[in-house]
Design an enzyme around this catalytic site. Sequence first.
Site, PDB file in Angstrom:
ATOM      1  N   GLY A  40       0.823  -1.196   0.000  1.00  5.59           N
ATOM      2  CA  GLY A  40       0.000   0.000   0.000  1.00  5.59           C
ATOM      3  C   GLY A  40       0.860   1.251   0.000  1.00  5.59           C
ATOM      4  N   GLN A  92       3.008  10.064   0.909  1.00  6.18           N
ATOM      5  CA  GLN A  92       4.301   9.358   0.929  1.00  6.18           C
ATOM      6  C   GLN A  92       5.151   9.642  -0.307  1.00  6.18           C
ATOM      7  OE1 GLN A  92       2.350   5.415   2.057  1.00  6.18           O
ATOM      8  NE2 GLN A  92       4.343   5.256   3.040  1.00  6.18           N
ATOM      9  N   CYS A 127       5.900   0.143   7.094  1.00  7.10           N
ATOM     10  CA  CYS A 127       5.522   1.253   6.218  1.00  7.10           C
ATOM     11  C   CYS A 127       6.679   1.544   5.274  1.00  7.10           C
ATOM     12  CB  CYS A 127       5.220   2.484   7.077  1.00  7.10           C
ATOM     13  SG  CYS A 127       4.682   3.924   6.138  1.00  7.10           S
ATOM     14  N   LEU A 128       6.359   1.814   4.020  1.00  6.02           N
ATOM     15  CA  LEU A 128       7.431   2.100   3.056  1.00  6.02           C
ATOM     16  C   LEU A 128       8.186   3.385   3.404  1.00  6.02           C
ATOM     17  CD1 LEU A 128       5.807   1.097  -0.353  1.00  6.02           C
ATOM     18  CD2 LEU A 128       7.430  -0.176   1.035  1.00  6.02           C
ATOM     19  N   HIS A 183      -4.375   1.584   7.437  1.00  6.02           N
ATOM     20  CA  HIS A 183      -3.031   2.176   7.458  1.00  6.02           C
ATOM     21  C   HIS A 183      -2.911   3.312   6.431  1.00  6.02           C
ATOM     22  CE1 HIS A 183       1.534   1.681   7.703  1.00  6.02           C
ATOM     23  NE2 HIS A 183       1.372   2.449   6.644  1.00  6.02           N
ATOM     24  N   GLU A 184      -3.375   3.052   5.211  1.00  2.42           N
ATOM     25  CA  GLU A 184      -3.212   4.055   4.147  1.00  2.42           C
ATOM     26  C   GLU A 184      -4.142   5.257   4.361  1.00  2.42           C
ATOM     27  OE1 GLU A 184      -0.609   3.687   2.604  1.00  2.42           O
ATOM     28  OE2 GLU A 184      -0.322   1.550   2.952  1.00  2.42           O
ATOM     29  N   HIS A 205      -2.703   7.650   6.741  1.00  3.85           N
ATOM     30  CA  HIS A 205      -1.694   8.552   6.148  1.00  3.85           C
ATOM     31  C   HIS A 205      -2.328   9.853   5.646  1.00  3.85           C
ATOM     32  CE1 HIS A 205       2.200   6.603   6.180  1.00  3.85           C
ATOM     33  NE2 HIS A 205       1.734   5.485   5.664  1.00  3.85           N
TER      34      HIS A 205
HETATM   35 CO    CO Z   1       2.606   3.658   5.543  1.00  6.92          CO
END
Ligand code: CO
Length: 157
Positions: free
Chosen positions: A46, A51, A88-89, A130-131, A134
């Site tokens: 995701g 991000q 998380c990326l 999660h997304e 953000h």
């Molecule tokens: Co994340």
Amino acid sequence: MAKRNIVKFGEETLRKHSREVTVFDDRLWVLLDDMYETMKDANGVGLAAPQVGILKRVVVIDVGEGKLELINPVITSAKGKQRDKEGCLSAPDVWGYVERPAKVKVTAMNRYGKEIKVEGKELLARALCHEIDHLNGIIFTDLADEMIEDEEEKGRK
Ligand code: CO
């Protein structure tokens, strides 16, 4: 398509509230395509627009059940609980346990501005929460009840 740089934990962008998308044009489609490529390249499941430095309510997800593109997503229902590892990326080496709903329903728009509904459980429910977090400046370490230090315990993001 082009890969974009991923904003890392500690950068102010990740703490900002993203704006609703009102224009569904080719600029949005390029953003979606770039986000998907960036997420896949980083082996993520995701990615949210903040991000990649864009404060718009745009999310891409692929937990292995196909690509999901969600514009202006809203969680309309959340049921049950699950607790599992999360990463998380924006923080490749950070992992923690986060409690999330077991099942969520989300209403969003697709890339053409048409309303869509998505239901997710297990990993998809986790990714959706999660997304969408953000988009509101929330990162998973805000919610984690335990961080994971052991390298072997860490998993996918
Ligand atoms: Co994340």
